[in-house]
Design a protein around this motif. Structure first.
Motif, PDB file in Angstrom:
ATOM      1  N   GLY A  17      12.399  11.373  -1.292  1.00 57.87           N
ATOM      2  CA  GLY A  17      11.734  12.930  -1.592  1.00 57.87           C
ATOM      3  C   GLY A  17      10.360  12.697  -1.524  1.00 57.87           C
ATOM      4  O   GLY A  17       9.526  13.374  -2.558  1.00 57.87           O
ATOM      5  N   LEU A  18       9.669  12.190  -0.722  1.00 58.63           N
ATOM      6  CA  LEU A  18       8.379  12.106  -0.343  1.00 58.63           C
ATOM      7  C   LEU A  18       7.796  13.470   0.375  1.00 58.63           C
ATOM      8  O   LEU A  18       8.484  14.163   1.195  1.00 58.63           O
ATOM      9  CB  LEU A  18       8.020  11.012   0.674  1.00 58.63           C
ATOM     10  N   ALA A  19       6.658  14.016  -0.178  1.00 61.29           N
ATOM     11  CA  ALA A  19       6.017  15.136   0.004  1.00 61.29           C
ATOM     12  C   ALA A  19       5.435  15.213   1.682  1.00 61.29           C
ATOM     13  O   ALA A  19       5.711  16.075   2.288  1.00 61.29           O
ATOM     14  CB  ALA A  19       5.115  15.506  -0.922  1.00 61.29           C
ATOM     15  N   ALA A  20       4.862  14.250   1.908  1.00 61.19           N
ATOM     16  CA  ALA A  20       4.112  13.820   3.293  1.00 61.19           C
ATOM     17  C   ALA A  20       5.086  13.940   4.356  1.00 61.19           C
ATOM     18  O   ALA A  20       6.179  13.649   4.327  1.00 61.19           O
ATOM     19  CB  ALA A  20       3.302  12.607   3.269  1.00 61.19           C
ATOM     20  N   PRO A  21       4.641  14.762   5.554  1.00 60.97           N
ATOM     21  CA  PRO A  21       5.721  14.780   6.602  1.00 60.97           C
ATOM     22  C   PRO A  21       5.894  13.495   7.144  1.00 60.97           C
ATOM     23  O   PRO A  21       4.868  12.549   7.037  1.00 60.97           O
ATOM     24  CB  PRO A  21       5.191  15.800   7.514  1.00 60.97           C
ATOM     25  N   ALA A  22       6.924  13.182   8.018  1.00 55.03           N
ATOM     26  CA  ALA A  22       7.141  11.837   8.674  1.00 55.03           C
ATOM     27  C   ALA A  22       6.101  11.435   9.639  1.00 55.03           C
ATOM     28  O   ALA A  22       5.641  10.313   9.406  1.00 55.03           O
ATOM     29  CB  ALA A  22       8.557  11.691   9.239  1.00 55.03           C
ATOM     30  N   GLU A  23       5.321  12.171  10.395  1.00 53.95           N
ATOM     31  CA  GLU A  23       4.335  11.961  11.376  1.00 53.95           C
ATOM     32  C   GLU A  23       3.135  11.523  10.463  1.00 53.95           C
ATOM     33  O   GLU A  23       2.540  10.557  11.000  1.00 53.95           O
ATOM     34  CB  GLU A  23       3.898  13.249  11.995  1.00 53.95           C
ATOM     35  N   ARG A  34       0.856  -1.108   0.050  1.00 47.12           N
ATOM     36  CA  ARG A  34      -0.067  -0.270   0.017  1.00 47.12           C
ATOM     37  C   ARG A  34       0.758   1.174   0.062  1.00 47.12           C
ATOM     38  O   ARG A  34       0.661   2.318  -0.830  1.00 47.12           O
ATOM     39  CB  ARG A  34      -0.687  -0.038   1.325  1.00 47.12           C
ATOM     40  N   PHE A  35       1.910   1.313   0.690  1.00 46.34           N
ATOM     41  CA  PHE A  35       2.696   2.372   0.878  1.00 46.34           C
ATOM     42  C   PHE A  35       3.502   2.639  -0.472  1.00 46.34           C
ATOM     43  O   PHE A  35       3.530   3.856  -0.741  1.00 46.34           O
ATOM     44  CB  PHE A  35       3.721   2.158   2.006  1.00 46.34           C
ATOM     45  N   ALA A  36       3.945   1.859  -0.985  1.00 49.01           N
ATOM     46  CA  ALA A  36       4.550   1.752  -2.535  1.00 49.01           C
ATOM     47  C   ALA A  36       3.577   2.186  -3.303  1.00 49.01           C
ATOM     48  O   ALA A  36       4.055   3.212  -4.403  1.00 49.01           O
ATOM     49  CB  ALA A  36       5.189   0.456  -2.728  1.00 49.01           C
ATOM     50  N   ASP A  37       2.437   1.906  -3.536  1.00 47.65           N
ATOM     51  CA  ASP A  37       1.386   2.166  -4.324  1.00 47.65           C
ATOM     52  C   ASP A  37       1.144   3.699  -3.982  1.00 47.65           C
ATOM     53  O   ASP A  37       0.891   4.562  -4.917  1.00 47.65           O
ATOM     54  CB  ASP A  37       0.248   1.354  -4.389  1.00 47.65           C
ATOM     55  N   ARG A  38       0.993   4.002  -2.863  1.00 46.42           N
ATOM     56  CA  ARG A  38       0.394   5.355  -2.256  1.00 46.42           C
ATOM     57  C   ARG A  38       1.291   6.599  -2.783  1.00 46.42           C
ATOM     58  O   ARG A  38       1.274   7.443  -3.153  1.00 46.42           O
ATOM     59  CB  ARG A  38       0.199   5.401  -1.056  1.00 46.42           C
ATOM     60  N   HIS A  39       2.747   6.161  -2.754  1.00 42.02           N
ATOM     61  CA  HIS A  39       3.866   7.037  -3.041  1.00 42.02           C
ATOM     62  C   HIS A  39       4.667   6.650  -4.386  1.00 42.02           C
ATOM     63  O   HIS A  39       5.665   7.338  -4.478  1.00 42.02           O
ATOM     64  CB  HIS A  39       4.613   6.984  -1.723  1.00 42.02           C
ATOM     65  N   HIS A  40       4.029   5.808  -5.097  1.00 41.87           N
ATOM     66  CA  HIS A  40       4.754   5.690  -6.256  1.00 41.87           C
ATOM     67  C   HIS A  40       6.201   5.296  -6.361  1.00 41.87           C
ATOM     68  O   HIS A  40       6.915   5.768  -6.996  1.00 41.87           O
ATOM     69  CB  HIS A  40       4.658   6.729  -7.138  1.00 41.87           C
ATOM     70  N   LEU A  41       6.524   4.292  -5.462  1.00 43.51           N
ATOM     71  CA  LEU A  41       8.024   3.806  -5.302  1.00 43.51           C
ATOM     72  C   LEU A  41       8.125   2.885  -6.337  1.00 43.51           C
ATOM     73  O   LEU A  41       7.219   1.918  -6.919  1.00 43.51           O
ATOM     74  CB  LEU A  41       8.237   3.172  -3.868  1.00 43.51           C
ATOM     75  N   THR A  42       9.262   2.793  -6.752  1.00 41.30           N
ATOM     76  CA  THR A  42       9.671   1.616  -7.803  1.00 41.30           C
ATOM     77  C   THR A  42       9.829   0.364  -7.065  1.00 41.30           C
ATOM     78  O   THR A  42       9.891   0.496  -5.673  1.00 41.30           O
ATOM     79  CB  THR A  42      11.298   2.065  -8.405  1.00 41.30           C
TER      80      THR A  42
END
Length: 249
Positions: free
Chosen positions: A95-101, A59-67
Motif C-alpha cells: 500500500g505504498l503511496a509513491a508510484p512504481a516509476e 534505505r527503502f524500508a526506512d523511507r517507506h516505514h516497512l516492518t
C-alpha cells in the motif's frame, strides 16, 4: 569425472599472443589483429551487488516505514534481479503511496550510489586497456540499472562495450549474450578471449559454450563437481585482472 580447477598457475602457461603496442583502442571500433578480448560479469564480480542491495533496501524500508518482515520479503524478492514490475507489485502489496516509476527511479539512484568497484581493480582495467585489451561487460539485467552502476563506479569509462540481457534479449548462459557483448567491444567470440565471472553456470559454463577461456572468481573447493572446471580461477576480481596482466607483461 569432471576435472578440478587448476592450482594457482604460472602466467606464462596461459598461451597469450604477443603483446601489441601500448595505447587504448578507440571505443566501438573493430579490434585490431592481435588485440585481446576480456569480458567481465558485473554483479558480485566487479561490484559487490549483495552489499549495495542490502544498503539500498535498508534505505527503502526506512523511507517507506516497512516492518522487519516486509523488509526481509522485499530483499528476498530482489535478491537475484529487479525490474519496475517488481516495484509495481511491492507498491500494491504494501500500500505504498509513491508510484512504481518513482520507486524504481529511487532504487536505481541508490543502487548506483552504493555500488563500488575497488580502486585497484579500476587501475587494473586501465592497465589492461593500455596493453591493447578490448574490455566488455556481459551481464544479466536491465540496461538502465546496469549502466547506472557502470557510470557511478567508473567502470563505464574504462570499457569498450556492454552486453546486457535487457536490450540484447538473451540471458547468460546463452552464448548469444556473450557474442553481443564481444561485438559491442568491436570484437567477436570467434577470435577468442576470456570470460571472468563468479557464477559457475551463467559466467563460466556460458563463456565456455561461447568459445571463450574462462576465469572463475571463487575457491576451487567450492566448484560444483558436476560442471567442467574453469580454465583458471582466482579468489577476487583484482587477482583475476592481475593474472591477465601477468600474461601480457
Amino acid at each position: 569425472m569432471p576435472r578440478r580447477p587448476v592450482a594457482e598457475p604460472s602466467p606464462p602457461g596461459l598461451g597469450f599472443p604477443s603483446r601489441p603496442a601500448a595505447g587504448r583502442p578507440g571505443r566501438g571500433g573493430r579490434a585490431a589483429r592481435g588485440q585481446r578480448l576480456a569480458l567481465f560479469d558485473l554483479d558480485d564480480t566487479l561490484v559487490d551487488r549483495r552489499a549495495a542491495l542490502a544498503a539500498t533496501l535498508m534505505r527503502f524500508a526506512d523511507r517507506h516505514h516497512l516492518t522487519a518482515e516486509q523488509h526481509g520479503a522485499v530483499l528476498a524478492r530482489l535478491g537475484e534481479r529487479a525490474a519496475i514490475s517488481d516495484f509495481q507489485a511491492i507498491r500494491t502489496l504494501y500500500g505504498l503511496a509513491a508510484p512504481a516509476e518513482e520507486l524504481w527511479t529511487a532504487y536505481l539512484a541508490d543502487m548506483a550510489a552504493l555500488s563500488v568497484c575497488p580502486a585497484e581493480v579500476l587501475d587494473g582495467l586501465d592497465e589492461l586497456s593500455s596493453r591493447g585489451w578490448r574490455l566488455g561487460i556481459a551481464t544479466n539485467g536491465p540496461a538502465d540499472i546496469q549502466h547506472a552502476k557502470l557510470e557511478a563506479t567508473g567502470i563505464g569509462r574504462r570499457i569498450h562495450g556492454v552486453g546486457a540481457s535487457g536490450p540484447v534479449g538473451f540471458r547468460k548462459p546463452d552464448p548469444r549474450l556473450f557474442a553481443a557483448a564481444a561485438v559491442s567491444c568491436g570484437a567477436t567470440v570467434e577470435d577468442g578471449g576470456w570470460m571472468v565471472g563468479n557464477d559457475p553456470v551463467k559466467d563460466i559454463h556460458g563463456g565456455r559454450l561461447s568459445g571463450l577461456h574462462t576465469l572463475w572468481i571463487g575457491a576451487p573447493s567450492r566448484w560444483p563437481a558436476h560442471l567442467q572446471a574453469p580454465d583458471q580461477y582466482r579468489s577476487t576480481a583484482l587477482l583475476a585482472v592481475r593474472l591477465l596482466l601477468d600474461g601480457t607483461s
